[in-house]
Design an enzyme around this catalytic site. Sequence first.
Site, PDB file in Angstrom:
ATOM      1  N   GLU A   1      11.703   8.393  16.842  1.00  0.00           N
ATOM      2  CA  GLU A   1      11.534   7.195  16.011  1.00  0.00           C
ATOM      3  C   GLU A   1      11.946   5.923  16.739  1.00  0.00           C
ATOM      4  O   GLU A   1      11.292   4.881  16.593  1.00  0.00           O
ATOM      5  CB  GLU A   1      12.374   7.362  14.741  1.00  0.00           C
ATOM      6  CG  GLU A   1      12.162   6.295  13.703  1.00  0.00           C
ATOM      7  CD  GLU A   1      13.018   6.535  12.463  1.00  0.00           C
ATOM      8  OE1 GLU A   1      13.276   5.552  11.749  1.00  0.00           O
ATOM      9  OE2 GLU A   1      13.428   7.685  12.224  1.00  0.00           O
ATOM     10  N   ASP A   2      13.009   6.005  17.552  1.00  0.00           N
ATOM     11  CA  ASP A   2      13.610   4.786  18.107  1.00  0.00           C
ATOM     12  C   ASP A   2      13.451   4.617  19.615  1.00  0.00           C
ATOM     13  O   ASP A   2      13.920   3.623  20.172  1.00  0.00           O
ATOM     14  CB  ASP A   2      15.112   4.741  17.763  1.00  0.00           C
ATOM     15  CG  ASP A   2      15.351   4.660  16.264  1.00  0.00           C
ATOM     16  OD1 ASP A   2      14.461   4.164  15.561  1.00  0.00           O
ATOM     17  OD2 ASP A   2      16.415   5.115  15.804  1.00  0.00           O
TER      18      ASP A   2
END
Length: 722
Positions: free
Chosen positions: A90-91
């Site tokens: 996600e990051d």
Amino acid sequence: MLEVANPIELERPQDKLLRRLCSILESYMDQAQIDDIVRAYHFGAEAHTGQFRKSGEAYICHPVSVAIYLAEMRMDAKGIMAALLHDVLEDTSVTKKDLAHLFSTEVAELVDGVTKLSKIDSHSRAEAQAENVRKMFLAMTKDLRVIMVKLADRLHNMQTLGVMPPEKKRRIARETLDIYAPLANRLGMNQIKHQLESLGFKALYPGRQLILKNAVRKARGNRREIVETIENSIKNRLQQAGLACEVVGREKNLYSIYQKMLTKKISFNDVFDVYAFRILSDQVDTCYRALGVVHNLYKPVPGRFKDYIALSKANGYQSLHTILIGPYGVPIEIQIRTQEMHRMSESGIAAHWLYKTDNEKTEHAQMRANEWLRELLEIHKSAGDSMEFIDNLKIDLYPQEVFVFTPQGGIIKLPRGATIVDFAYAVHTDIGNSCVSARIDKQLVPLQTQLENGVTVEVITASWARPNPLWLNYVVTAKARSSIRAYLKHFKQQEAISLGRRLLEKELQGMNLQLETISQERIFTLLDVLASPSLDALLEDIGLGNKMPFLVAKRLSQDDIYAAIKLEDNEKGVDTPLIIKGTEGMVVTLAKCCRPIPGDSIVGFFNPGRGIVVHHHECRNSNDIRKKQTSWLDVEWSKETTGEFPAEIRLELLNQRGTLANVAATISEMDSNIENVTVVDQDDRVSVDLITLTVRDRVHLANIMRRLRKLMIVLKITRVKA
């Protein structure tokens, strides 16, 4: 002289957390597994380099904290690795393929399961949130470790929520209380459920939480003496009976006190005045003997005993619950269970990892969770969108159960407030789709009857029956709701396709064409021009009134389908009326303003998205619409029309005792039923009433009105046609 700093003092927070994690892992894992986990840590730390949390600490501290929580539950190596890597997709720029290559496909799938969707085509934050929760639940159905990682992730996020902006803090707290705490409860994980509730309550309602906290602190001092008296009495009586049990005082958490005050509308004192104790034993038999002892010690409250050992809750919770009247008339709540049941109630599905044994109960917890997740998968398949799935999920996360029996003696668990329809769908979807009524303890009852504990239910089905949209007003289970919606959606689609085919064929017939004789090549060209994915989709659009059948037929009749449609002056569709029976269902509806019945002259109007609405040709509401040449069509009643249709009459009656009863009796004698009565105007002498009644056709209505005119009390009678 240069002083050398102590290496421990320079140790970074993430290094301290890693040492703590490894220390826990050494108690139950071999070194090779720990080495793999440390490798995952270093990969995650490098991927998150330069990223910091709102608190200022390095981002990797969060995944390590999540991993520590799971390690305390003795999660396996792959689950710990997934926790350490749960935010890299996600990051960071790391891909799922990278994780599968460097670690394993299993770890990559776990990480993907807890990763939010990065690009969601949604109109609101609520839809995006719903889509993410839906994705997580789909991953859960494949591997329960997904939800273990997600709950640990949410717990640590809630513990470090203080630095967040107020609005975001409230949103996360609301989601925690709505989804994650009930989810932990549904999986039997009471310990994490209470932690999430406490943190969520504090973040969402800090003022209320503080007031309750202070009130509990003050009340606790006043209660100490009574608690000790009751606890010693129970312990002494159990010892006299030769029962080796542990007795502990039990205090409700702040959120459960708040919820009880809110839902039952009672004061803090009414909630907190209940004294709660838990009795723990080694054997099930001892639990029931201890129950007899406490019932002899203090008087039990009738109807407040629950045996969750014999009939466990949906999440596997087992215990005996009873309420007693203690000294000074104070109410006492007692829970009695074995030590093993207590461990299961605290850990739920986590017991599978926490207590590494071949224990049958931990296997049952896993089986129950998987069974529930299979039901969720079925609900997901029939849900129209993520918001509908979330609505169904919330219903399923808050079960207050009743236990009912099948005629064969099987036990079905249902939420409190469940009806016959919920029961039918719990037995089998086909039973639910075809149910017409039921017998409860051999007494005939309607489908909306709510079920009570211990009744025997026999569902009556019929081959012609189908789900009714009105059922959605009273069913409570997610399975019943989603099954009804799925059936109605499919049924409406099939009806629309059938009607669309009839309308198109009627127009083509006027152009000396038949749909069956038109080449597939021309059909595909037409679909391309009209941007329809398939012929069925085009016919559905026609049936629902989204596309006009005459214009579609006109395009098909042209040599060049791509060319613009050319209409001659005053050209419109064929004059042959569409034959209807009035029972076509969801795509042909009879207007409520004029209530047409067989024998009336009628006209149909296309209502985009709904199909055809049929009006009486004299209906005032139809005048404006008829001016639009392409939006209406001639329709005609079929000579084979059967059934009953609502009609409305206006009566001016003498206002005297028994008038309405006399009218109702006359209507009944004429083989008709009254659906509704509305008093429009009334004085001492005359009452003006509107009556909706069921008739077979225009002749039947005329006979009823003729019979009513003969009554001395009827001053005037007319049919209402809007």
